[in-house]
Design an enzyme around this catalytic site. Structure first.
Site, PDB file in Angstrom:
ATOM      1  N   LYS A 160     -16.593   1.226 -35.591  1.00  0.00           N
ATOM      2  CA  LYS A 160     -16.212   0.016 -34.859  1.00  0.00           C
ATOM      3  C   LYS A 160     -15.739  -1.044 -35.843  1.00  0.00           C
ATOM      4  O   LYS A 160     -16.437  -1.362 -36.807  1.00  0.00           O
ATOM      5  CB  LYS A 160     -17.422  -0.494 -34.055  1.00  0.00           C
ATOM      6  CG  LYS A 160     -17.135  -1.654 -33.118  1.00  0.00           C
ATOM      7  CD  LYS A 160     -17.317  -3.041 -33.762  1.00  0.00           C
ATOM      8  CE  LYS A 160     -18.732  -3.300 -34.174  1.00  0.00           C
ATOM      9  NZ  LYS A 160     -18.869  -4.699 -34.730  1.00  0.00           N
TER      10      LYS A 160
ATOM     11  N   HIS B 130     -20.795  13.478 -40.044  1.00  0.00           N
ATOM     12  CA  HIS B 130     -21.955  13.750 -39.194  1.00  0.00           C
ATOM     13  C   HIS B 130     -22.797  12.496 -38.957  1.00  0.00           C
ATOM     14  O   HIS B 130     -23.109  11.757 -39.888  1.00  0.00           O
ATOM     15  CB  HIS B 130     -22.901  14.794 -39.830  1.00  0.00           C
ATOM     16  CG  HIS B 130     -22.232  15.852 -40.624  1.00  0.00           C
ATOM     17  ND1 HIS B 130     -21.690  16.971 -40.064  1.00  0.00           N
ATOM     18  CD2 HIS B 130     -22.012  15.960 -41.965  1.00  0.00           C
ATOM     19  CE1 HIS B 130     -21.175  17.737 -41.017  1.00  0.00           C
ATOM     20  NE2 HIS B 130     -21.340  17.133 -42.166  1.00  0.00           N
TER      21      HIS B 130
ATOM     22  N   ASP C 130       0.814  -1.216   0.000  1.00  0.00           N
ATOM     23  CA  ASP C 130       0.000   0.000   0.000  1.00  0.00           C
ATOM     24  C   ASP C 130       0.851   1.270   0.000  1.00  0.00           C
ATOM     25  O   ASP C 130       0.357   2.353   0.298  1.00  0.00           O
ATOM     26  CB  ASP C 130      -0.962   0.006   1.188  1.00  0.00           C
ATOM     27  CG  ASP C 130      -0.245  -0.055   2.532  1.00  0.00           C
ATOM     28  OD1 ASP C 130       0.994  -0.181   2.543  1.00  0.00           O
ATOM     29  OD2 ASP C 130      -0.927   0.011   3.573  1.00  0.00           O
TER      30      ASP C 130
ATOM     31  N   ARG D 274     -14.219   2.852 -31.723  1.00  0.00           N
ATOM     32  CA  ARG D 274     -14.195   1.647 -30.896  1.00  0.00           C
ATOM     33  C   ARG D 274     -13.110   0.690 -31.388  1.00  0.00           C
ATOM     34  O   ARG D 274     -12.494   0.909 -32.438  1.00  0.00           O
ATOM     35  CB  ARG D 274     -15.580   0.996 -30.906  1.00  0.00           C
ATOM     36  CG  ARG D 274     -16.638   1.833 -30.181  1.00  0.00           C
ATOM     37  CD  ARG D 274     -18.037   1.300 -30.413  1.00  0.00           C
ATOM     38  NE  ARG D 274     -18.156  -0.099 -30.015  1.00  0.00           N
ATOM     39  CZ  ARG D 274     -19.202  -0.864 -30.330  1.00  0.00           C
ATOM     40  NH1 ARG D 274     -20.194  -0.379 -31.078  1.00  0.00           N
ATOM     41  NH2 ARG D 274     -19.251  -2.117 -29.921  1.00  0.00           N
TER      42      ARG D 274
ATOM     43  N   ASN E 292     -25.036  -4.013 -39.785  1.00  0.00           N
ATOM     44  CA  ASN E 292     -24.079  -5.123 -39.789  1.00  0.00           C
ATOM     45  C   ASN E 292     -24.546  -6.338 -39.014  1.00  0.00           C
ATOM     46  O   ASN E 292     -23.854  -7.353 -38.990  1.00  0.00           O
ATOM     47  CB  ASN E 292     -22.740  -4.647 -39.217  1.00  0.00           C
ATOM     48  CG  ASN E 292     -22.874  -4.099 -37.800  1.00  0.00           C
ATOM     49  OD1 ASN E 292     -23.921  -3.582 -37.431  1.00  0.00           O
ATOM     50  ND2 ASN E 292     -21.824  -4.213 -37.014  1.00  0.00           N
ATOM     51  N   TYR E 293     -25.701  -6.286 -38.383  1.00  0.00           N
ATOM     52  CA  TYR E 293     -26.108  -7.341 -37.442  1.00  0.00           C
ATOM     53  C   TYR E 293     -27.531  -7.780 -37.759  1.00  0.00           C
ATOM     54  O   TYR E 293     -28.449  -6.949 -37.840  1.00  0.00           O
ATOM     55  CB  TYR E 293     -26.015  -6.790 -36.019  1.00  0.00           C
ATOM     56  CG  TYR E 293     -26.300  -7.782 -34.910  1.00  0.00           C
ATOM     57  CD1 TYR E 293     -25.655  -9.014 -34.864  1.00  0.00           C
ATOM     58  CD2 TYR E 293     -27.207  -7.467 -33.905  1.00  0.00           C
ATOM     59  CE1 TYR E 293     -25.910  -9.905 -33.837  1.00  0.00           C
ATOM     60  CE2 TYR E 293     -27.467  -8.353 -32.867  1.00  0.00           C
ATOM     61  CZ  TYR E 293     -26.817  -9.572 -32.833  1.00  0.00           C
ATOM     62  OH  TYR E 293     -27.077 -10.454 -31.810  1.00  0.00           O
TER      63      TYR E 293
END
Length: 453
Positions: free
Chosen positions: A347, A359, A100, A329, A382-383
């Protein structure tokens, strides 16, 4: 040399379920700072004594070069060091540190070890303006240490002594084992104190030598959240001072936090309230605006990152422009001169040379070529609820506002996509892609009128 780090305490004053030595300082556990410093001394044996939260502590700092001794009962610092003895090399001296007390410099410890190199008993001491509460270093007329007297046992004359014991010692291991075995617990706490060993060393005819740190804060420990916050500010200011020496411009050195490693090139400028976590590299002439968080990222030369931008696990080329209010990301890769503007999230995507998304856009799992313009409100879909798919946009594509690209899909080179278009099939090179819609104008329309209450 053996190094023993004491990390068994409960830390009641922290008022936390987390073991005290695992509370973070600059993004790393207190104990990790001490271990890192210990490693710079290249010990032959590195032993951490654990007790409270032993399994959690071991998991947090486990490494091939770290051994653990368990102090099942909290019976004092002397008892804690005794638990480590079977793991030590008796032919080497032992340095005792505290889990510590995270800010002691390696250079300070080297001076102490060097001072005690001839088999002496070495104590790291510090001189305080206000030594209240600490054990005083008592010396004879010739300046030799005769004992350590605790505050409660000190005479009025001894209370005037400003030199105090930090608890950090180095001593021959064989003698240490003998002295630890002779310790008594005749005190109010019923504990075995490592500080009592110094009197045994003096009685045995050992020279007791001392060394002091360059700064008194090197020996400060953490027993409360207030002390943890104090050390955080001290540590961050030390980092900021080093950045300033290296030529980094800091708008306010008191308002930058580095929680990892920050490497900066020449003429880097960092505005206020920025946080750097993990490993971050800023190349020459990078400018960081206020209130940015950058984690595990590399930023190319000449890049400008505007206010309130969050970057995590991204690679930025030279002369890119990011933000304000952008989010990059993990897996985001921006080539030179790319632009990612306000309220754009990227991402696991590659954005090519000179391409711009300025924008209100989401780009995920995508490969975007050079000189591409992404209009406001564009989304790479994408999903599908179970799996993720990639979108490929080749060079020189113009994507109009409010476009959805439903992956997997490829848009060929030079394509123009009209505003408000949904792309769910591959688009050949050089064409205009649009969803034809009918626009109707109706005359005689009257807007509703708000009713009076």
């Amino acid at each position: 040399m053996n190094i023993v780090i004491l990390a068994a305490g409960t830390g009641k004053r922290m008022r936390s379920a987390l073991p005290k030595v695992l509370h973070p300082l600059a993004g790393r556990p207190l104990l990790s700072h001490v271990i890192a410093t210990a490693r710079t001394l290249q010990p032959s044996r590195l032993v951490v004594v654990v007790g409270h939260g032993a399994e959690q502590v071991q998991t947090a700092v486990a490494a091939p070069d770290v051994q653990f001794a368990v102090q099942a009962e909290q019976l004092g610092t002397g008892h804690a060091v005794r638990q480590a003895l079977p793991l030590l090399d008796p032919a080497q001296p032992t340095l005792v540190l505290y889990g510590d007390v995270p800010l002691t410099r390696a250079s300070t410890l080297r001076r102490l070890v060097d001072a005690a190199r001839e088999g002496s008993y070495g104590i790291l001491t510090v001189t305080l303006d206000d030594p209240t509460g600490y054990g005083r270093i008592v010396r004879d007329a010739a300046g030799f240490v005769t004992r350590i007297v605790e505050q409660k046992d000190a005479s009025p004359e001894q209370l005037k002594i400003a030199e105090i014991n930090t608890g950090i010692i180095v001593t021959p291991t064989g003698q240490l084992a003998m002295w630890l075995g002779a310790l008594k617990n005749e005190n109010a706490q019923g504990e075995y104190y490592l500080t009592d060993v110094v009197e045994l060393a003096i009685e045995a005819g050992f020279d007791v030598v001392t060394s002091q740190p360059d700064d008194e804060w090197e020996t400060l420990g953490v027993n409360s959240k207030a002390q943890l916050a104090e050390l955080e500010r001290i540590h961050q200011r030390t980092i900021a001072d080093a950045l300033l020496v290296d030529g980094v411009t800091l708008a306010d050195p008191a308002r930058v936090d580095v929680r990892g490693t920050l490497r900066c090139g020449r003429d880097v400028s960092i505005d206020v309230n920025c946080v750097f976590e993990g490993n971050v590299t800023l190349a020459d002439n990078v400018t960081i605006g206020p209130n940015c968080v950058i984690r595990n990222a590399s930023v190319g030369a000449g890049t400008r990152i505007d206010a309130f931008t969050h970057i995590d696990g991204a690679e930025l080329g030279a002369n890119t422009v990011i933000g304000p209010y952008a989010r990059l990301r993990p897996g985001a890769q921006l080539a030179d001169e790319a632009h990612v503007g306000n309220f754009v999230e990227v991402k696991n995507a590659v954005i090519g040379h000179g391409s711009k998304a300025n924008h209100l856009t989401y780009i995920g799992d995508a490969d975007i070529g050079a000189r591409v313009n992404i209009g406001a409100g564009t989304i790479t879909c994408n999903y599908d609820g179970a799996n993720k798919f990639r979108t490929v946009i080749e060079d020189d594509v113009f994507v109009g506002s409010d476009t959805q690209l439903v992956a997997p899909v490829r848009v060929g080179r030079g394509v123009t996509i009209a505003a408000g278009t949904t792309i769910w099939k591959d688009v050949a090179e050089g064409v205009l892609a649009l969803n034809e819609k009918t626009q109707t104008a109706k005359s005689g329309y009257v807007r509703p009128v708000k009713k009076k209450s």
